[in-house]
Design an enzyme around this catalytic site. Structure first.
Site, PDB file in Angstrom:
ATOM      1  N   HIS A   1       0.755  -1.156   0.071  1.00 54.85           N
ATOM      2  CA  HIS A   1      -0.048  -0.079   0.001  1.00 54.85           C
ATOM      3  C   HIS A   1       0.871   1.391  -0.031  1.00 54.85           C
ATOM      4  O   HIS A   1       0.433   2.216  -0.287  1.00 54.85           O
ATOM      5  CB  HIS A   1      -1.257  -0.152   1.253  1.00 54.85           C
ATOM      6  CG  HIS A   1      -2.316  -0.794   1.106  1.00 54.85           C
ATOM      7  ND1 HIS A   1      -2.182  -2.271   1.305  1.00 54.85           N
ATOM      8  CD2 HIS A   1      -3.358  -0.453   0.545  1.00 54.85           C
ATOM      9  CE1 HIS A   1      -3.322  -2.844   1.081  1.00 54.85           C
ATOM     10  NE2 HIS A   1      -4.226  -1.798   0.477  1.00 54.85           N
ATOM     11  N   GLY A   2       2.019   1.247   0.371  1.00 53.40           N
ATOM     12  CA  GLY A   2       2.912   2.326   0.150  1.00 53.40           C
ATOM     13  C   GLY A   2       4.186   2.066   0.974  1.00 53.40           C
ATOM     14  O   GLY A   2       4.553   1.236   1.792  1.00 53.40           O
TER      15      GLY A   2
END
Lengths: 336, 460
Positions: B324-325
Site C-alpha cells: 500500500h505504500g
C-alpha cells in the site's frame, strides 16, 4: 459474477430502459443549459436573453463579474479585503468619478488582475483605477494557487468554457435568485459592491493586541528580490490608455507587523514600493501611497479589526489620499 | 484522467463507446481498438510513463513466447524479478535509501522519480500470468490480447486485479449482440452507484477529514476532531469500492465482466471474514502467489507447521501493508492485521464461541482503529488521533457531519453493490431507469460543484 447479472435477456424493455435513462439525462442537461443560458446566473454578459439586471450573489469572487461590466461606473477599486472598506460613494463625491468596488477578499493578485482585465474589456472609457497593493503583491515568488480556486473561467475564456462551469448547484441557485429578482421577489445586492465589514465586527468588538514589535536584525545590504506580481500589474496597466489615472495604495497594517526601520523586511518593502511606483510614474494624476507606516493611527488598536484590516477612521484618510492623488498625482499632499 | 472527471465521463467515454461500436462488427478489429483506447487513456493520465507500460508489455509477452518455445523457466523467473525490480525502483527506492541512511547514520540523496500510474496493478497482472505460465497452467496468447489484459483501461490503474483466466476469453467478444441493452443498463447502474459512493460519500468525508489529518501530522487535535478522524475507514471503503464499481461498469460496456472487489466488508463478523470481503482480488492474489507458496515451502519439521502457517500469514499481511505504500506505518498496519488474523484463527480453534454481534463490533472497531494508522502517515500523527478520542464527540458541528452519519448506515445496513445492482435490474423498469438518469445528472452537477478528488488507491 452474480448469475442475474451475467445472464442474457433480450427483452425489448431493456432497450426502453436505456433510452429512458439516457433520454432523461440528456433532457435534464438540456433544460439546465437552457435555463442558465436564458438567465445568465452570474450576469457575466455571455448569455442572458431574459435581460435581468443585477445579482443577489454575496460572494464578491463571483458577483464582481456583474459589477465589472456595469456601464454606470467608469472607475474601480481593486485588490483583496484590505481595500474593502474604501467606499465608492465617498470617492465619487470627492472626485466626480463613478467608482465600483471590485475587491476580491482572499483572492491572490492573479485573481485581482483577472477582474481588472475583465473591467477594462467591458469599459470603453476608464477614468481611474485604485488598487490595494498589500503584502501578497510584494511576494518575491508567484504564490501557489489558494485552496479554493478563484473562478478564472468567469472572467476569461469563451462561452463554451463558461457554460461548462455552469453545471453546478451554485449556478442553479444563482439562476433562481436572478429569476426571483426579475419577479421582484428578491432585491439585488448593491451595484457598487460596497460592504462594510464593521457590520460584522463593530467598533470595540474586535481589535488586535498591542505588543512590542519583534526586534529585527540590522540589515545594510541591498535587496535584489524581484516582484513578479509588479510585472503582471505593469503589463495589465500598460494595456490601458495613458490617460487612465492609477492610484496604488499600500494599505496600513497594525504597527506590530510594520517592518522595523533598518531591517531586511523594511528594505524589501522599500524595494517593492519602488517597483510599483515605477508603474505609475509618468502617468497623469497617478500616484503610489504607502500607508504601511508606524504612527499614532496605526498604533491605536481601535483603528483595526485585526492586524491587516483597518476601520472607518483610517478608511476615510485613505479615501482623502486617493482623491488628492487623482487631482494632483505624485504631488498630492497625503495626510496620515 | 479520472473516472469521476468531466474529461473522462463527457469526452473519453462517449468517444470510446462510439469508436468501439464502429469496430464491434469486425472481429479482427475489436481487441486492437480496445488496446488503442486503453493506451490513449493511460497516455492521457500519465504521458511520461506510457513508454514504460508499452515496454513492460513487450518484454513480458516476448518472455512468454520464448518460454513457449524453449521451456526455459529461468527466463520467466528473471522477467518476474525484473518486473519486481522496476516496481521497487519506482515505489520503494527512496524508502530503501532513507532507511539505509538511518542504518549508516547518514542521509542518502533521494531519487527524483515519480510513481507511474497503476504500476502496482499492471506488475501484479504480469506476475499472475507468468507464474501460472511457469506452472504450466496458462496458455500462450497473442500480443494484442496480452496487451489488453495488462492495459484494459477500466482496470489498468487500480484494479480489480483480474486473473488472466477470468478475462482473457472475454476479450474480443462481440458486445452488441441481442441482450446488450440489459448489460448496458447494469453497467450504468454500477457506474452511477460507484460515482455516488465516490463523489457524494467518500469525497464529502475527505472534505471533513483532510484538514484534521493535516493538523494531526503537526500536533494534538482539539474539539473532538479525533472522533471524525477515527472514521477514515469509511472514506477509503466508499472511495475504493466506488472506483471498483465504476471499473466493473466500464468493463461491462466493453463486454468484459471484471471480478468483484468488495462484498459489504463492514458487515463482517470476524477479521477473517473481513479479508474475504475487502479488496477481494488483492487478497486472492496474495493468497495464491505469496501465502500458499510460503506455507508449502518445506522449511520446518512437520510438528512446527502451525508456526510456519502463522508466520506465512504475518509475512503476507506485512507485504500487503508494504504494497500500500513505502512507509513503516503501512507495514505496521499490515502486521496488526496479520496478528489479528492469527489471533482470530487461534480463537476459533481454542476459544469459546463468539456471539456474531460481538464479533462484528470488534471487527469494525479494529478496522477503524487500524485505518487511523493507515491514513495518518506517521505513528505520532496516529497517536494524536487516538489521544484526541478522550475528548467529547464534536456534536456542535451538527449538519456538517452528515457524511459520517450516512456512511456507517450504508456500510452496515446495505448489501454489496453487486447485490444492489442485481436487485434493481431483475426486470426492466422504465420509471426506475428515468430516475437513474436524474441521479446521474445530479452526480455530474455534484462533480462540477466540488471539483475532482483523486481516488485514494491511485497512489498505491
Amino acid at each position: 459474477m452474480s448469475s442475474s447479472i451475467s445472464s442474457s435477456d433480450a427483452s425489448p424493455g431493456w432497450g426502453r430502459c436505456l433510452a429512458a435513462c439516457i433520454g432523461t439525462l440528456a433532457l435534464g442537461a438540456a433544460l439546465i443549459a437552457t435555463l442558465v443560458m436564458l438567465v445568465d446566473p452570474y450576469d457575466s454578459g455571455r448569455f442572458g436573453a431574459f435581460g435581468i439586471v443585477g445579482v443577489s450573489d454575496r460572494n464578491p469572487w463571483t458577483a464582481n463579474v456583474s459589477r465589472a461590466r456595469d456601464p454606470q461606473f467608469d472607475s474601480a477599486i481593486l485588490g483583496n479585503s484590505t481595500g474593502q472598506l474604501l467606499e465608492p460613494a465617498r470617492l465619487d463625491e470627492a472626485t466626480g468619478l463613478r467608482f465600483v468596488q471590485l475587491v476580491a477578499p482572499g483572492a491572490d493578485p492573479r485573481g485581482d488582475l483577472a477582474i481588472l482585465d475583465f473591467f477594462a474589456e467591458h469599459h470603453q472609457t476608464i477614468r481611474a483605477l485604485v488598487i490595494s497593493v498589500d503584502q501578497p503583491w510584494c511576494s518575491n515568488t508567484v504564490l501557489p494557487p489558494p485552496k479554493d480556486p478563484f473562478p478564472y473561467w468567469l472572467y476569461e475564456g469563451g462561452p463554451l468554457r463558461h457554460l461548462g462551469n455552469l453545471f453546478t448547484w451554485a449556478a442553479l441557485d444563482r439562476s433562481f435568485q436572478r429569476i426571483a429578482i426579475a419577479r421582484g421577489a428578491r432585491r439585488p445586492v448593491r451595484a457598487d459592491g460596497y460592504w462594510n465589514y464593521e457590520e460584522l465586527w463593530a467598533p470595540g468588538a474586535k481589535h488586535p493586541t498591542a505588543a512590542e514589535p519583534a526586534k529585527a536584525a540590522p540589515f545594510t545590504g541591498k535587496v535584489t528580490d524581484s516582484f513578479p506580481y509588479a510585472g503582471m500589474l505593469a503589463a495589465a496597466i500598460g494595456k490601458l490608455p495613458r490617460d487612465v489615472s492609477v492610484v496604488l495604495v499600500m494599505p496600513p497594517t497594525f504597527y506590530t507587523i510594520v517592518p522595523g526601520s533598518g531591517s531586511r523586511d523594511a528594505a524589501a518593502h522599500t524595494a517593492c514600493r519602488e517597483a510599483y511606483r515605477s508603474i505609475v510614474s509618468g502617468r497623469a494624476n497617478s500616484n503610489l501611497i504607502d500607508y504601511r507606516v508606524d504612527n499614532a493611527l496605526t498604533r491605536d488598536p481601535s483603528n483595526f479589526v485585526d492586524l491587516i484590516h483597518y476601520r472607518a477612521a483610517i478608511a476615510r484618510r485613505i479615501e482623502q489620499g486617493i482623491a488628492a492623488s487623482l487631482r494632483a498625482g505624485a504631488a498630492a499632499e497625503i495626510s496620515f | 484522467m479520472l473516472f469521476n472527471d468531466y474529461p473522462f465521463l463527457l469526452v473519453f467515454l462517449p468517444a470510446a463507446l462510439l469508436i468501439y461500436r464502429l469496430a464491434d462488427p469486425y472481429p479482427h478489429l475489436r481487441i486492437g481498438v480496445q488496446v488503442a483506447l486503453s493506451l490513449a487513456f493511460y497516455a492521457w493520465g500519465s504521458p511520461s510513463f506510457i513508454l514504460l507500460l508499452v515496454t513492460s508489455i513487450a518484454i513480458n509477452w516476448i518472455a512468454s513466447v520464448i518460454h513457449g518455445r524453449v521451456k526455459w523457466k529461468a527466463l520467466l523467473t528473471l522477467v518476474i524479478g525484473l518486473d519486481l525490480a522496476v516496481l521497487a525502483l519506482f515505489k520503494y527506492a527512496n524508502f530503501l535509501l532513507a532507511n539505509l541512511g538511518l542504518v549508516l547514520g547518514t542521509t542518502l540523496p533521494a531519487l527524483d522519480i515519480g510513481l507511474p500510474l497503476g504500476i502496482s496493478f499492471f506488475t501484479f497482472h504480469h506476475i499472475m500470468y507468468l507464474v501460472d505460465l511457469k506452472r504450466g497452467r496458462a496458455p500462450l496468447y497473442t500480443l494484442d490480447r496480452y496487451a489488453l489484459y495488462i492495459a484494459f483501461f477500466p482496470q489498468a490503474i487500480a484494479g480489480p486485479l483480474a486473473r488472466w483466466s477470468e478475462v482473457m476469453h472475454q476479450f474480443g467478444r462481440q458486445v452488441y449482440v441481442p441482450g446488450w441493452q440489459r448489460q448496458f443498463c447494469i453497467a450504468t447502474c454500477f457506474i452511477a452507484l460507484g460515482l455516488f459512493e465516490k463523489v457524494v460519500i467518500a469525497d464529502s468525508i475527505a472534505h471533513l477529514l483532510d484538514p484534521i489529518y493535516a493538523q494531526a501530522a503537526s500536533g494534538p487535535l482539539a474539539s473532538g476532531d479525533a472522533w471524525l478522524a477515527f472514521c477514515f475507514s469509511f472514506q477509503i471503503l466508499f472511495d475504493f469500492s466506488g472506483y471498483s464499481d465504476i471499473a466493473i461498469g466500464l468493463g461491462l460496456l466493453f463486454g468484459v465482466q471484471l471480478p468483484y472487489n468488495f462484498n459489504a466488508p463492514l458487515r463482517s463478523t470476524s477479521i477473517q471474514d473481513f479479508w474475504q470481503r475487502w479488496h477481494i482480488t488483492l487478497m486472492l492474489f496474495l493468497r495464491d502467489y505469496v501465502f500458499y507458496p510460503l506455507v508449502n515451502l518445506r522449511l520446518l519439521p512437520r510438528r512446527f507447521l502451525p508456526v510456519q502457517f502463522f508466520g506465512a500469514m504475518m509475512i503476507t499481511m506485512a507485504l500487503c501493508g508494504l504494497w500500500h505504500g513505502a512507509s513503516w506505518t503501512f507495514v505496521l498496519w499490515g502486521v496488526l492485521h496479520g496478528l489479528a488474523l492469527v489471533a482470530c484463527a487461534l480463537w476459533r480453534r481454542y476459544g469459546p464461541d463468539f456471539p456474531s454481534w460481538l464479533g462484528w463490533a470488534l471487527t469494525v472497531l479494529f478496522v477503524l482503529a487500524t485505518g487511523v494508522i493507515f491514513r495518518a502517515g506517521s505513528v505520532d500523527a496516529a497517536w494524536h488521533v487516538f489521544a484526541g478520542l478522550a475528548q467529547a464527540l464534536p456534536l456542535a458541528r451538527g449538519q456538517q457531519l452528515w457524511p459520517l452519519m450516512a456512511a456507517p448506515l450504508f456500510a452496515f445496513l446495505l448489501p454489496a453493490s453487486q447485490d444492489i445492482v442485481a436487485f434493481f435490474t431483475r426486470r426492466p423498469n422504465v420509471v426506475m431507469a428515468g430516475l437513474l438518469g436524474v441521479g446521474i445528472l445530479a452526480l455530474l452537477i455534484q462533480i462540477g460543484e466540488r471539483g475532482v478528488h483523486e481516488f485514494v488507491y491511485f497512489q498505491f
